[in-house]
Write an enzyme that holds these catalytic residues in place. Structure first.
Site, PDB file in Angstrom:
ATOM      1  CG  HIS A 569      37.187  32.925   5.118  1.00 17.93           C
ATOM      2  ND1 HIS A 569      36.130  32.112   4.756  1.00 17.93           N
ATOM      3  CD2 HIS A 569      38.189  32.632   4.265  1.00 17.93           C
ATOM      4  CE1 HIS A 569      36.500  31.365   3.735  1.00 17.93           C
ATOM      5  NE2 HIS A 569      37.744  31.665   3.416  1.00 17.93           N
ATOM      6  CD  GLU A 570      41.280  34.805   3.282  1.00 18.04           C
ATOM      7  OE1 GLU A 570      41.972  33.774   3.301  1.00 18.04           O
ATOM      8  OE2 GLU A 570      40.432  35.021   2.398  1.00 18.04           O
ATOM      9  CG  HIS A 573      41.875  29.631   4.676  1.00 22.23           C
ATOM     10  ND1 HIS A 573      41.358  28.385   4.438  1.00 22.23           N
ATOM     11  CD2 HIS A 573      41.122  30.476   3.946  1.00 22.23           C
ATOM     12  CE1 HIS A 573      40.339  28.469   3.614  1.00 22.23           C
ATOM     13  NE2 HIS A 573      40.166  29.729   3.297  1.00 22.23           N
ATOM     14  CD  GLU A 621      37.670  28.334   0.759  1.00 23.09           C
ATOM     15  OE1 GLU A 621      37.142  29.409   1.128  1.00 23.09           O
ATOM     16  OE2 GLU A 621      38.882  28.202   0.571  1.00 23.09           O
ATOM     17  CG  ASP A 625      32.658  30.598   4.243  1.00 24.37           C
ATOM     18  OD1 ASP A 625      33.543  31.469   4.151  1.00 24.37           O
ATOM     19  OD2 ASP A 625      32.145  30.033   3.270  1.00 24.37           O
TER      20      ASP A 625
END
Ligand SMILES: *[C@@H]1O[C@H](CO)[C@@H](O)[C@H](O)[C@H]1NC(C)=O
Ligand SMILES: *[C@@H]1O[C@H](CO)[C@@H](O)[C@H](O)[C@H]1NC(C)=O
Ligand SMILES: *[C@@H]1O[C@H](CO)[C@@H](O)[C@H](O)[C@H]1NC(C)=O
Ligand SMILES: *[C@@H]1O[C@H](CO)[C@@H](O)[C@H](O)[C@H]1NC(C)=O
Ligand SMILES: *[C@@H]1O[C@H](CO)[C@@H](O)[C@H](O)[C@H]1NC(C)=O
Ligand SMILES: *[C@@H]1O[C@H](CO)[C@@H](O)[C@H](O)[C@H]1NC(C)=O
Ligand SMILES: *[C@@H]1O[C@H](CO)[C@@H](O)[C@H](O)[C@H]1NC(C)=O
Length: 649
Positions: A569-570, A573, A621, A625
């Site tokens: 997930h990070e 980003h 987000e 996810d």
């Protein structure tokens, strides 16, 4: 997962708006995804067990299994309603009373981490003079409520006398405005008229510069209220609170009434001078570079050089010192108001002392705490969370962590995050990154060059796992705290000493800028990972690497199913800019928009108790996810496959 993952706020003003509104709405998606993760982990564990592999009999695995089973509602058919099947019981058992506020897995984990810190701080510790001993003694002095109650407002009254007294209690002598201000800033870390701090410059983040902004007013400003009547109600509550402080400190009702009312109007005039953030952004006045000399001309009521020298002692400053001002209009207005009110019953002195009292209020006895709690309840409504927070140890832990963050960080890391765990965490991260690379090769909407750019971007990402490196250098940390004296049974004096210590420590930032990798935005026992755009780094605090997300004894599918997903997930980003087709000339924007549209619709189709989310609003987000889950799944299926191959399932 939404609550856990965040893009560093300071770094991403562009995302700021999105993040703020996300908190309220994220619950639904969070719960859904949580169910997916937990269910997924359960499924994998089940697969491994039923395929004749060695079951994990380690205690940690049994704890996890018990947790998963306790969250499950076995009477629901998983094919009918997988969420209810995997999570419904958890929900039933983790709702805060009538407010129906759900407690998430993250909340529960943070609570566990805090309880570990509590236990560590309650131990007696012999290493005399170490920073750790000071932290423990500070915590104990905070827990010693008998002593705190016995002293009452006495230490504060003595302190007020020391800074010149105030008319509220009758004992006061005319004081020098500039002198009092310097004392408050230099000795008590109290900044009544403006905030002054050291931080990275906007034009060159590697340089620290002195920055000046309006202060944080405690009373909410008028602009927060649509109706004047609700604002007057707030002003009345605040007036009653200040009057109560006055009488707790020995003021006579009749004097207090007049003086406090006048001071309150002074405060609201000051508040009116603040330029709203949006307007400051629009007018590009957020970073106005100037010097102390020029500031003195613009806002003459304050002796800027002396007060900044006091605030940043032992750093040497002269009038040519460059500074950055964030709200020049406020500073000018504030200076004018100080001039206008100068001869009115020492209002500015009373205001400064009220700020000092506010700053020291956590160190005072229960009468002060209760008065404050009453004000908070009136302003924000009584909450059960607030009631739970009232437990003394939570307050003391929070106070201790303000002043001793690196020390508490070291304590918890030694307890919960062995080197072995860190190595495994790194390994998982690199495997997830590999899976991301191969996924990237299959992205159809990016051309070859863009894929390579994206790959380079991920490759150059800084990985920070567990804690900022400097907290484990105990000799250095001890040295930093060497001048700080902490006494048993003297909580008030300890807080005063710590405020002074913290102020000095902040000043030293100007002289010795810290390497970026030591500047974390979360504490090591936090359960929130984040991507920092400014530093191009992903940060995973030690507090996350715990059951049910991670354990060195867990089958790797479980670690990938939780921590692996957070990591992916990070990682994703870092790609946030590609989501806007105009930012990606090498992307097939039609395909990209189609994909985005699909994701938006997917998330908007979910509902929980009639609530829907705005899929456009939460797109970044959601993308992280979904993609994160897909990538971690990819690694773990490979893992299971390899496992099967080796065991001949
Ligand atoms: C579990 O599922 C059954 C059947 O769907 C339902 O009747 C029951 O209320 C559920 N229990 C909880 C705690 O939600
Ligand atoms: C919630 O779980 C705890 C143990 O984890 C148990 O003691 C308690 O009875 C449960 N409460 C409800 C309402 O199910
Ligand atoms: C407060 O008011 C009372 C009369 O109501 C008076 O006797 C007293 O002196 C006043 N106190 C002060 C400090 O002025
Ligand atoms: C504070 O000091 C400055 C500079 O010496 C002076 O101009 C100003 O009048 C002083 N402020 C007050 C309120 O006395
Ligand atoms: C003022 O301080 C700067 C460094 O902050 C220094 O370079 C300069 O020489 C000083 N000027 C005077 C007049 O002392
Ligand atoms: C004090 O400052 C140094 C660097 O300037 C930093 O490493 C350290 O964590 C700070 N200590 C506290 C207690 O904030
Ligand atoms: C959803 O959020 C987007 C982006 O912030 C906004 O433009 C749009 O108006 C919102 N839609 C609804 C229905 O609220």
């Amino acid at each position: 997962m939404k609550t856990s993952q965040k893009v560093s706020e300071e770094d991403s003003r562009a995302l700021g708006k999105k993040r703020r509104s996300l908190r309220g709405k994220s619950l639904l998606v969070f719960v859904l995804l949580l169910s997916a993760i937990l269910g997924f982990a359960l499924l994998l564990a089940y697969t491994i067990r039923t395929c004749g592999l060695e079951p994990c009999n380690a205690e940690e695995c049994l704890v996890l299994l018990a947790k998963l089973l306790a969250a499950r509602n076995a009477s629901t058919d998983p094919c009918e309603d997988f969420f209810s099947y995997s999570c419904r019981k958890w929900e039933a058992n983790h709702t805060l009373g009538m407010s129906m506020q759900s407690v998430t897995v993250f909340d529960e984990l943070l609570e566990e981490n805090q309880l570990i810190l509590k236990r560590l701080l309650e131990q007696q510790f012999g290493g005399r003079g170490s920073a750790k001993e000071k932290a423990i003694r500070f915590y104990h002095s905070c827990m010693d409520t008998r002593q705190i109650e016995a002293q009452g407002g006495q230490p504060l009254k003595a302190l007020i006398k020391l800074v010149g007294g105030w008319s509220i209690t009758g004992h006061w002598k005319p004081t020098d405005f500039n002198q009092t201000l310097q004392t408050l800033m230099g000795k008590y870390n109290t900044f009544p008229f403006f905030k002054a701090y050291v931080g990275p410059s906007a034009s060159d983040p590697s340089i620290n510069i002195i920055q000046i902004d309006h202060p944080q007013f405690e009373m909410p400003p008028e602009s927060n209220y649509k109706e004047i009547s609700s604002y007057s109600k707030v002003v009345r509550m605040y007036l009653l609170y200040l009057m109560e402080l006055g009488s707790l400190l020995g003021g006579h009702q009749n004097v207090t009434m007049t003086d406090i009312s006048l001071t309150l109007s002074f405060i609201s005039y000051l508040q009116k001078e603040v330029t709203p953030l949006q307007e400051r952004q629009k007018r590009r006045m957020l970073f106005h570079y100037t010097t102390i000399r020029e500031l003195q001309e613009q806002a003459p009521a304050i002796d800027w050089l002396s007060s900044l020298q006091a605030a940043f002692h032992p750093v040497q400053l002269n009038a040519s010192q460059p500074i950055a001002v964030h709200d020049m209009d406020y500073l000018k207005g504030m200076s004018r108001l100080i001039g206008e009110w100068q001869n009115r019953r020492q209002v500015s002195q009373i205001y400064m002392i009220l700020c000092l009292v506010g700053n020291l209020s956590p160190a005072l006895d229960s009468q002060f705490q209760d008065a404050r709690q009453k004000l908070m309840d009136q302003l924000h409504g009584k909450s059960e969370l607030g009631t739970a927070m009232a437990e003394r140890w939570r307050k003391c832990l929070s106070e201790t962590s303000i002043f001793f963050e690196p020390v508490l960080g070291e304590m918890i890391v030694q307890e919960i995050f062995p080197q072995k765990a860190k190595e495994l965490a790194k390994k998982i991260f690199y495997e997830v990154r590999e899976a991301l690379y191969s996924q990237l090769d299959q992205v159809e909407w990016m051309d070859k060059q863009t894929r390579q750019e994206a790959r380079d971007k991920v490759n150059s990402l800084q990985l920070e796992i567990g804690y900022p490196e400097n907290i484990l250098q105990t000799a250095k940390v001890d040295h930093e705290y060497q001048d700080l004296e902490i006494h048993a049974n003297a909580f008030f004096h300890n807080v005063v000493a710590c405020l002074k210590f913290l102020r000095k420590n902040f000043s030293l930032k100007l002289l010795y800028p810290q390497p970026h990798h030591n500047q974390w935005e979360v504490v090591p026992w936090s359960v929130h990972s984040y991507y920092s755009m400014r530093r191009h780094a992903v940060v995973f605090p030690a507090g996350m690497f715990r059951i049910p997300f991670f354990h060195t004894k867990f089958p790797s599918a479980v670690n990938f199913g939780a921590m692996g997903v957070f990591m992916a997930h990070e990682l994703l980003h870092t790609f946030y800019e590609y989501v806007l087709p105009e930012n990606c000339p090498g992307c097939n924007s039609e395909m990209l928009l189609q994909g985005i549209d699909c994701l938006v619709r997917q998330y908007e189709s979910y509902s929980l108790q009639g609530l829907h989310i705005n899929g456009t609003f939460t797109l970044l987000e959601n993308a992280a996810d979904t993609g994160g889950l897909a990538i971690a799944y990819k690694v773990s299926t490979i893992q299971i496959y390899l496992l099967f191959m080796s065991v001949e399932c």
